[in-house]
Design an enzyme around this catalytic site. Structure first.
Site, mmCIF file in Angstrom:
data_model
loop_
_atom_site.group_PDB
_atom_site.id
_atom_site.type_symbol
_atom_site.label_atom_id
_atom_site.label_comp_id
_atom_site.label_asym_id
_atom_site.label_seq_id
_atom_site.Cartn_x
_atom_site.Cartn_y
_atom_site.Cartn_z
ATOM 1 N N ARG A 14 71.572 0.946 -4.214
ATOM 2 C CA ARG A 14 71.563 -0.011 -2.843
ATOM 3 C C ARG A 14 70.541 0.339 -1.997
ATOM 4 N NH1 ARG A 14 77.303 1.532 -0.916
ATOM 5 N NH2 ARG A 14 76.618 3.387 -1.895
ATOM 6 N N ASN B 39 78.121 -2.261 -3.286
ATOM 7 C CA ASN B 39 78.678 -2.103 -4.469
ATOM 8 C C ASN B 39 80.037 -2.966 -4.497
ATOM 9 O OD1 ASN B 39 77.152 0.034 -5.229
ATOM 10 N ND2 ASN B 39 78.374 1.537 -4.718
#
Length: 102
Positions: A27, A45
């Site tokens: 990320r 996520n």
């Protein structure tokens, strides 16, 4: 200062990466790459172990981002990358951010 993008020059795509994509900085790397490419959207996520992103920008730049997502995140292994165009008009996203797990 650059001129605002025309709506016809902007696309939105939903991207889901599956494989070894959590716990490897995926990320954060995605946020940094999006900022470098000057695209907007978000990344998070998913509870199923995947990473989901919505990316917005010029089509050619989104192509670059998708290719990078397949191969460019150190420590990650992307087994599958699902890319889905989102219907227009898509909400204008002003920045690129990391969102909480969903």
């Amino acid at each position: 200062m650059t001129a605002p993008q025309e709506a016809s020059d902007t696309e939105c795509r939903r991207v889901v990466a599956r494989g070894v994509v959590q716990g490897v900085g995926f990320r954060e790397a995605c946020v940094q790459r999006a900022h470098a490419l000057r695209i907007t959207g978000w990344v998070r996520n998913r509870l199923d172990g995947s990473v989901e992103a919505v990316i917005q920008g010029p089509p050619a730049t989104l192509d670059l981002m998708c290719e990078w997502l397949r191969n460019g995140v150190p420590g990650a292994r992307v087994d599958a990358l699902q890319v889905q165009p989102l219907a227009r008009p898509c909400r204008n996203l002003g920045s690129f951010e990391r969102r909480p797990t969903a």
